[in-house]
Design an enzyme around this catalytic site. Structure first.
Site, PDB file in Angstrom:
ATOM      1  N   ASP A 117       0.814  -1.215   0.000  1.00  0.00           N
ATOM      2  CA  ASP A 117       0.000   0.000   0.000  1.00  0.00           C
ATOM      3  C   ASP A 117       0.851   1.271   0.000  1.00  0.00           C
ATOM      4  OD1 ASP A 117      -2.349   1.430   0.032  1.00  0.00           O
ATOM      5  OD2 ASP A 117      -2.686   1.215   2.190  1.00  0.00           O
ATOM      6  N   HIS A 118       0.335   2.283  -0.665  1.00  0.00           N
ATOM      7  CA  HIS A 118       0.921   3.631  -0.682  1.00  0.00           C
ATOM      8  C   HIS A 118       2.418   3.608  -0.988  1.00  0.00           C
ATOM      9  CE1 HIS A 118      -2.479   6.200   0.269  1.00  0.00           C
ATOM     10  NE2 HIS A 118      -2.910   5.240   1.064  1.00  0.00           N
ATOM     11  N   GLU A 151      -3.333  -0.450  -8.107  1.00  0.00           N
ATOM     12  CA  GLU A 151      -4.297   0.576  -7.714  1.00  0.00           C
ATOM     13  C   GLU A 151      -3.562   1.912  -7.735  1.00  0.00           C
ATOM     14  OE1 GLU A 151      -7.099   0.004  -4.349  1.00  0.00           O
ATOM     15  OE2 GLU A 151      -6.073   1.730  -3.466  1.00  0.00           O
ATOM     16  N   LYS A 162      -9.555   9.450  10.051  1.00  0.00           N
ATOM     17  CA  LYS A 162      -9.154   8.131  10.518  1.00  0.00           C
ATOM     18  C   LYS A 162     -10.037   7.645  11.671  1.00  0.00           C
ATOM     19  CE  LYS A 162      -5.512   7.811   7.813  1.00  0.00           C
ATOM     20  NZ  LYS A 162      -5.413   6.814   6.732  1.00  0.00           N
ATOM     21  N   HIS A 177     -10.301   4.740   0.551  1.00  0.00           N
ATOM     22  CA  HIS A 177      -9.222   4.775   1.528  1.00  0.00           C
ATOM     23  C   HIS A 177      -9.689   5.465   2.804  1.00  0.00           C
ATOM     24  CE1 HIS A 177      -5.535   4.010  -1.241  1.00  0.00           C
ATOM     25  NE2 HIS A 177      -6.599   3.361  -1.674  1.00  0.00           N
TER      26      HIS A 177
END
Length: 527
Positions: free
Chosen positions: A187-188, A302, A344, A377
């Site tokens: 991810d990221h 992605e 978050k 996300h």
């Protein structure tokens, strides 16, 4: 020992039943004193394989009719299992990266795969112990879980490596006996080196984060300032000239699936090029690097532009996707920054009617230029938007969660070892002002009750309020990595011991909480 003997002399796993696995677990308990996870009992490469538990340690059990087939395992303990007058060998070995690779080769269902456009949920795990609970949350839902999932930033903050993340999740898959397939998300990723590090251990999806190349100030540029910024766009890297870009997009109708259409004026295409031109070029470089390095191994991509200062408009989404497509980038998911606030660890903040209208157009663009999934996300705990996204995206959604599983782990600590939770909460207050710097949150430290003001029964209330959730959410790295003067971890060892000792409680709270995330998408699949 009847079933063990039959397995070690050639009974195919395809012929096994759940009753067989439970009986094998009982036989191993009787013969060798091993506490076995029945779902893990498997056969691969002519060997009996199972996950066992010894206190808070988990060991791989490897059974064979021939000792030599179990030999060569560093630190392994060997036991003989008498069965009908014959002697069969069992090796017990601590989990390691090498053994994890061996199990993935012997049992292909314990290795991740590419998942394509299936409705999916990413289940990040910052402790390395959550996978069996995550599997319970998705079982029977029709949603594909991405189980190894962690960003480079999270790995750094938890002192883990891509291999740690992959191994922990795959061991959890083996323990739970999950044979229905799963994905993995590196991810990221921001650099080609990030790709190489994750490719080396077998990740299957690569989330490119070109956010450092997004120029959010473009939203407010006009006149000569916009013209100057437009000239500075890396047109050579984009493999198109400014004039050709204008001819392609300016003042033309672009039909969308469902009957809508978009038309772009000069200011719209100019601002989009300034804002996202560098990001598009960077994503293309990352994609080409991945394609070259992966060889014949399948992968999926992605593209994430969610960690930006301003929302991604529908026009910007179209232009970004169209340009990526022109440059030969292939992807299964794209993560815009949606309107409203995706903070978050708490629910969506914003006008749900406006979100629904905007999301419908994003979904139409994804169907028109893909199809591809819309990736959500900071998706933890956004319960109010799940039904909207499930309904409008035509099953093409990837929901990405991570921090909420850590909070559920802390819930187990609050219930089972309240003194440890109090110390973690006190420490989180100390760390909050520094740790919140890289997060988009609105928590107010001053309204969160201090541990000294709460009874043991009230400790969980901190996890029910938005402010307390975010306080604990953003301090995870400090909690998991802070060390004492003697070099031992301040909290990590105790926290892991609690979760291992109370593993059933841990899996139960995860299944319950993450199940709430999955259920709206499971319902959409059933329609």
């Amino acid at each position: 020992m009847q079933r063990i003997r039959r397995i070690l002399t050639g009974l195919s796993e395809a012929e096994w039943t759940d009753a067989d696995r439970k009986q094998i677990a009982r036989e191993l308990l009787e013969a060798a004193g091993l506490e076995v996870y029945p779902e893990s009992v498997s056969s691969g490469k002519g060997l009996l394989l199972a996950m066992t538990r010894d206190g808070n340690k988990r060991l791989l059990a490897i059974g064979s009719a021939e000792r030599m087939r179990c030999s060569g395992l560093a630190g392994a303990e060997y036991r003989e299992l008498p069965a009908d007058g014959t002697k069969q060998m069992l090796a017990l070995a601590a989990r390691s990266h090498e053994l994890s690779c061996f199990v993935r080769e012997a049992l292909p269902w314990t290795a991740p795969r590419v998942c394509g456009l299936d409705c999916s949920v990413g289940l990040g795990d910052r402790t390395g112990l959550a996978t069996p609970g995550h599997i319970r949350a998705v079982r029977g839902s029709g949603c594909v879980p991405y189980l190894p999932q962690q960003s480079i930033r999270e790995m750094t903050r938890t002192e883990r490596s891509p291999a740690n993340v992959m191994d922990d999740a795959c061991w959890g898959v083996f323990q739970a006996g999950w044979r229905e397939g799963f994905g993995s998300d590196a991810d990221h990723l921001k650099t080609p080196q990030d790709i190489d590090n994750c490719l080396a251990v077998g990740f299957t999806m690569y989330t490119f984060d070109p956010g450092d190349h997004v120029r959010s100030e473009a939203d407010n540029l006009s006149g000569s300032a916009l013209a100057a910024a437009l000239d500075s766009v890396p047109w050579k890297d984009l493999e198109i000239s400014l004039n050709d870009y204008r001819r392609t997009y300016l003042d033309q109708p672009f039909a969308l699936d469902g009957g809508q259409s978009l038309r772009f004026d000069e200011q719209t295409i100019a601002r989009a090029a300034v804002k996202y031109g560098g990001a598009i070029a960077h994503a293309a470089r990352m994609y080409r690097h991945l394609a070259q390095r992966s060889g014949q191994r399948p992968f999926e991509v992605e593209v994430s532009v969610d960690e930006t200062l301003t929302p991604t408009t529908e026009a910007e989404h179209y232009l970004v996707a169209a340009e990526l497509k022109r440059m030969g980038v292939g992807w299964v998911g794209l993560a815009p920054r949606f309107i409203g606030e995706f903070e978050k660890g708490i629910d969506y903040k914003g006008d749900l009617a406006a979100f629904e209208k905007s999301f419908a157009q994003h979904a139409a663009i994804a169907r028109t230029l893909g199809p591809y999934k819309l990736s959500i996300h900071s998706g933890s705990d956004k319960f109010s938007v799940y039904p909207i996204t499930a309904r409008l995206a035509d099953r093409r959604v990837h929901l990405k969660t991570a921090g909420t599983s850590y909070l559920e782990a802390l819930r187990v600590v609050a219930r089972c070892q309240p003194d440890l939770f109090r110390r973690i909460l006190d420490f989180a207050f100390e760390r909050f002002d520094e740790d919140k710097a890289t997060y988009h949150i609105s928590a107010r430290k001053e309204v969160i009750p201090r541990p000294k003001d709460l009874s043991d029964a009230q400790l969980e209330s901190v996890l029910e309020g938005n402010d307390g959730r975010q306080l604990l959410h953003v301090t995870f790295g400090s909690v998991l990595t802070r060390k004492q003067d003697d070099g031992t971890y301040l909290f990590r060892g105790e926290l892991m011991d609690v979760l291992n000792t109370h593993e059933e409680d841990h899996y139960t709270v995860l299944a319950s909480h993450l199940g709430r995330h999955v259920s709206p998408f499971a319902s959409s699949l059933a329609q």
